[in-house]
Design an enzyme around this catalytic site. Structure first.
Site, PDB file in Angstrom:
ATOM      1  CG  ASN A 126      18.521  75.398 -53.361  1.00 40.53           C
ATOM      2  OD1 ASN A 126      17.539  75.458 -52.640  1.00 40.53           O
ATOM      3  ND2 ASN A 126      18.657  74.469 -54.297  1.00 40.53           N
ATOM      4  CG  HIS A 157      20.570  70.963 -61.953  1.00 37.41           C
ATOM      5  ND1 HIS A 157      21.712  70.776 -61.200  1.00 37.41           N
ATOM      6  CD2 HIS A 157      19.710  71.651 -61.159  1.00 37.41           C
ATOM      7  CE1 HIS A 157      21.546  71.331 -60.006  1.00 37.41           C
ATOM      8  NE2 HIS A 157      20.345  71.868 -59.957  1.00 37.41           N
ATOM      9  CE  LYS A 161      22.120  74.675 -62.672  1.00 31.38           C
ATOM     10  NZ  LYS A 161      21.450  75.987 -62.531  1.00 31.38           N
TER      11      LYS A 161
END
Length: 272
Positions: A126, A157, A161
Site C-alpha cells: 500500500n 475490497h 479484486k
C-alpha cells in the site's frame, strides 16, 4: 535535472488511469510512456485522453522494452508476472521501479531483491501515508500489548479484486508479527470453516470480504480479556495510492540501488 519521466504500467486499468492523472498534476513529473496488455482495446489511444486529463502525446503501447529504455522510472500496479518482466527491464536500465502490485509470492520477492542490486525499487502492499502510519502503530501496539491480546485483521475490497488477503492486510500482518518478534507465515491463520477448535495461541488471523466498489477498508483488532483495541483505515479514493507512488518515484531518483519500502520514503522508521 528536468521532469522525471515516468512510465505507467497498466495504464488502461482503473489504477493506471488515476496514475496518469496524478503524474500529470505533479510538479517535476511527466508521463513518458504508458503500457497495457496486448489484448487491451486501449492500445494506440492517448493515455491522457483515456485518463480524462486531456491529450498528453503519449500513446498506450505493448512494448515495455522501448518504454523503460526511455524513462527515469516505472509505476507498476499490475500483476506478479508483469512486475517480474518490468523488474528485469528496470534493473537493466537502472531506473526507479515503484511496485504496488499485490499477490507477490516469496519467489517473486526474492527476484525483486536480486533486481534491487542494480536499481532503486520501492515495493509496498500500500502506497498511502495513512496505511503506512497504521502499520507503524500496529507494530507498536503488538509489541506493547503482548501475546495476551489476540490479533485479527479484517479487510474489504471491491468485487473485482483477485487476491486475498489483500497486500495491505499482509503488510499489517507483517507489522504485527514484527512487533511480536514472530514469523508471519508460520503464525498466519487465513481460513475458518466448520469445527475449528480453539484459536491457536499466537496466531494472526485474517478475514477477507469482497463486494461492490469498495476501494479498501482495513481494521486490526487486538482482543484481550475485558478490552479490545481497534485500529482502522478507510481508503475513499484511489488517488491516495497514486500520490504515494509518484512521491516514491521522485524520492528514489538519484538514490542508491536497493529495495525500499514506503516507510523509508515517508521516514516512518523509528519515529513511533
Amino acid at each position: 535535472m528536468g521532469d522525471m519521466r515516468l512510465v505507467v504500467a497498466g495504464a488502461a486499468g482503473r489504477m493506471g488511469r488515476v496514475l496518469v492523472q496524478i503524474v500529470q498534476q505533479t510538479p517535476g513529473a511527466m508521463v513518458s510512456g504508458a503500457l497495457a496488455r496486448a489484448d487491451s482495446p486501449a492500445i494506440g489511444q492517448d493515455a491522457g485522453v483515456l485518463a480524462g486529463c486531456g491529450e498528453i502525446g503519449v500513446k498506450i503501447s505493448t512494448d515495455p522494452l522501448r518504454a523503460v529504455a526511455d524513462c527515469d522510472g516505472v509505476l507498476d500496479f499490475t500483476s506478479p508476472a508483469s512486475t517480474m518482466v518490468l523488474a528485469t527491464l528496470a534493473a537493466q536500465a537502472r531506473v526507479v521501479h515503484v511496485i504496488g502490485t499485490t499477490g507477490l509470492s516469496p519467489e517473486h520477492l526474492a527476484r525483486l531483491d536480486a533486481a534491487a542490486r542494480h536499481a532503486v525499487i520501492v515495493q509496498s502492499g500500500n502506497m498511502s501515508l495513512g496505511v503506512n502510519l497504521l502499520a507503524a502503530l500496529v507494530e507498536k501496539a503488538a509489541r506493547t500489548l503482548g501475546p495476551e491480546f489476540d490479533i485479527e485483521i479484517a479487510e474489504m475490497h471491491h468485487r473485482a479484486k483477485v487476491d486475498a488477503p489483500s497486500g495491505t492486510a499482509l503488510l499489517l500482518g507483517e507489522a504485527a508479527a514484527k512487533g511480536r518478534n514472530i514469523d508471519l507465515p508460520s503464525h498466519s491463520l487465513r481460513a475458518r470453516d466448520g469445527h475449528t477448535g480453539a484459536r491457536p495461541e499466537g496466531a494472526i488471523g485474517f478475514a477477507s470480504l469482497r463486494g461492490g466498489g469498495v476501494v479498501g477498508e482495513h481494521k486490526v483488532y487486538f482482543a484481550g480479556a475485558g478490552e479490545r483495541l481497534e485500529l482502522a483505515h478507510v481508503a475513499e479514493d484511489r488517488s491516495i495510492f497514486a500520490r504515494g507512488a509518484v512521491k516514491a518515484a521522485l524520492w528514489g531518483r538519484g538514490r542508491k540501488s536497493g529495495l525500499y519500502s514506503m516507510a523509508d520514503v515517508l521516514g516512518l522508521g523509528d519515529k513511533i
